[in-house]
Write a protein that holds these residues in place. Structure first.
Motif, PDB file in Angstrom:
ATOM      1  N   PRO A 189       0.835  -1.214   0.000  1.00  9.70           N
ATOM      2  CA  PRO A 189       0.000   0.000   0.000  1.00  9.70           C
ATOM      3  C   PRO A 189       0.868   1.262   0.000  1.00  9.70           C
ATOM      4  CG  PRO A 189      -0.653  -1.534   1.747  1.00  9.70           C
ATOM      5  CD  PRO A 189       0.662  -2.007   1.229  1.00  9.70           C
ATOM      6  N   ALA A 190       0.427   2.262  -0.712  1.00 10.08           N
ATOM      7  CA  ALA A 190       1.169   3.524  -0.733  1.00 10.08           C
ATOM      8  C   ALA A 190       1.171   4.197   0.629  1.00 10.08           C
ATOM      9  CB  ALA A 190       0.579   4.469  -1.780  1.00 10.08           C
ATOM     10  N   LEU A 220       5.191  -3.251  -6.749  1.00 11.38           N
ATOM     11  CA  LEU A 220       4.013  -2.428  -7.037  1.00 11.38           C
ATOM     12  C   LEU A 220       3.559  -1.656  -5.804  1.00 11.38           C
ATOM     13  CD1 LEU A 220       1.485  -1.717  -8.856  1.00 11.38           C
ATOM     14  CD2 LEU A 220       0.418  -3.731  -7.821  1.00 11.38           C
ATOM     15  N   VAL A 221       3.378  -0.359  -5.969  1.00 10.64           N
ATOM     16  CA  VAL A 221       2.776   0.443  -4.920  1.00 10.64           C
ATOM     17  C   VAL A 221       1.323   0.723  -5.326  1.00 10.64           C
ATOM     18  CG1 VAL A 221       3.512   2.678  -5.889  1.00 10.64           C
ATOM     19  CG2 VAL A 221       3.068   2.460  -3.437  1.00 10.64           C
ATOM     20  N   ASP A 222       0.415   0.527  -4.378  1.00 12.56           N
ATOM     21  CA  ASP A 222      -1.011   0.556  -4.697  1.00 12.56           C
ATOM     22  C   ASP A 222      -1.671   1.832  -4.208  1.00 12.56           C
ATOM     23  OD1 ASP A 222      -3.478  -0.252  -5.588  1.00 12.56           O
ATOM     24  OD2 ASP A 222      -3.877  -1.578  -3.892  1.00 12.56           O
ATOM     25  N   LEU A 223      -2.370   2.512  -5.127  1.00 14.32           N
ATOM     26  CA  LEU A 223      -3.160   3.689  -4.792  1.00 14.32           C
ATOM     27  C   LEU A 223      -4.655   3.384  -4.757  1.00 14.32           C
ATOM     28  CD1 LEU A 223      -1.431   6.325  -7.115  1.00 14.32           C
ATOM     29  CD2 LEU A 223      -1.016   5.962  -4.681  1.00 14.32           C
ATOM     30  N   GLU A 246      -2.860  11.530   0.527  1.00 13.82           N
ATOM     31  CA  GLU A 246      -1.679  11.117   1.282  1.00 13.82           C
ATOM     32  C   GLU A 246      -0.934  10.016   0.534  1.00 13.82           C
ATOM     33  OE1 GLU A 246      -0.742   8.379   5.214  1.00 13.82           O
ATOM     34  OE2 GLU A 246      -2.727   9.314   4.994  1.00 13.82           O
ATOM     35  N   ALA A 247      -1.684   9.083  -0.049  1.00 13.85           N
ATOM     36  CA  ALA A 247      -1.063   7.967  -0.773  1.00 13.85           C
ATOM     37  C   ALA A 247      -0.276   8.463  -1.981  1.00 13.85           C
ATOM     38  CB  ALA A 247      -2.136   6.967  -1.220  1.00 13.85           C
ATOM     39  N   VAL A 275      -5.967   1.465  -0.331  1.00 13.21           N
ATOM     40  CA  VAL A 275      -5.967   2.809   0.275  1.00 13.21           C
ATOM     41  C   VAL A 275      -7.408   3.257   0.499  1.00 13.21           C
ATOM     42  CG1 VAL A 275      -5.299   5.223  -0.026  1.00 13.21           C
ATOM     43  CG2 VAL A 275      -3.788   3.394  -0.850  1.00 13.21           C
ATOM     44  N   ALA A 276      -7.730   3.602   1.729  1.00 12.21           N
ATOM     45  CA  ALA A 276      -9.072   4.091   2.041  1.00 12.21           C
ATOM     46  C   ALA A 276      -9.301   5.451   1.373  1.00 12.21           C
ATOM     47  CB  ALA A 276      -9.241   4.227   3.546  1.00 12.21           C
TER      48      ALA A 276
END
Length: 286
Positions: free
Chosen positions: A13-14, A32-35, A46-47, A39-40
């Motif tokens: 998660p980002a 992989l970074v996830d947006l 913020e992400a 992410v809520a």
């Protein structure tokens, strides 16, 4: 089709920057970074800010970094694309979720420009229905990813393997028809190593190139499933040697008949994982 490009795609998660270094050092083919789903909604901005560090921290490392944005038909997807344009270190790969039309990919490619590789996540019935045209879209498309959780939810069923075989098969066929990679969805039960191995091997047998990982501990199982064994590499070596002896004519290897399709597959395998030495033995590449 074995490939080192995307056997494993490890997600983080980002909004969890403390995990970035672990992801970069995990050995995954793609980090992989996830947006999106990880992410809520209140933390999306913020992400985006945090994701900048995911790519700058990987500068100079031997890793391929990617980002999953939000759907481009949603405001957060548009904001993601505009933010990516200003990243000091741009992502090498962008995952585009819930793709249902070539237009989705055209939008991403048009905003980002450049040599960014796009991976289309197919996770809706309409996306599966339109797979042939999506796979032919171009715009830097390099892979199709099957999103089992959202697809199963749309059908009103669970994400068990067997009911989703048809959708997976259509995705793989569409990908291969256009020389794209096919990547399977994650195994969501992080504790069930046997299930992970079973689903990884089934995905490989269907023709997938790799699989999403949700935790670094899943990587060894997935990597093994999507990598050739020493026996497979040795057999490929014998097939290539037989092709040279027969002038690419039909011949036999290990009691089985082989011809041009087998020769080409063996040559691709050795070029990727184990080139022939002058003695005909297999040498694994790093």
């Amino acid at each position: 089709m074995f490939s080192r490009y995307c056997r494993t795609v490890l997600c983080t998660p980002a909004t969890a920057p403390e995990r970035f270094a672990s992801c970069h050092g995990s050995g995954a083919d793609i980090c992989l970074v996830d947006l999106e789903d990880a992410v809520a909604p209140p933390r999306k901005e913020e992400a985006r800010r945090s994701a900048v560090r995911f790519f700058t921290a990987a500068r100079g490392l031997p890793v391929r970094c990617a980002v999953r944005i939000n759907p481009v038909v949603e405001p957060d997807g548009v904001r993601d694309l505009l933010a990516l344009r200003d990243f000091p270190v741009p992502p090498e790969v962008v995952l585009v979720p819930k793709v249902e039309s070539p237009r989705d990919l055209e939008i991403v490619a048009g905003v980002l420009g450049g040599p960014t590789a796009l991976f289309a996540v197919i996770e809706t019935p309409l996306g599966v229905q339109r797979l042939p045209e999506i796979a032919a879209a171009g715009h830097g498309l390099c892979a199709l990813i099957f999103g089992s959780a959202d697809y199963a939810a749309a059908l009103g069923i669970g994400p068990a393997w067997d009911p989703l075989v048809h959708a997976r098969s259509v995705l793989v066929n569409s990908a291969r028809a256009h020389d794209l990679h096919a990547i399977d969805s994650p195994t969501f039960d992080l504790a069930d190593r046997a299930l992970l191995r079973r689903e990884s091997l089934l995905a490989k047998q269907l023709g997938f190139s790799g699989k999403i990982a949700l935790h670094p501990e899943q990587l060894p199982v997935i990597t093994e499933a999507f990598s050739p064994t020493a026996a497979e590499l040795a057999h490929a070596t014998r097939v290539v040697e037989a092709a040279l002896r027969s002038g690419d004519g039909v011949t036999t290897v290990d009691g089985g008949m082989v011809g041009k399709p087998f020769f080409e597959a063996a040559q691709r395998l050795l070029a990727e994982f184990g080139p022939l030495t002058h003695t005909g033995s297999v040498t694994r590449t790093p």
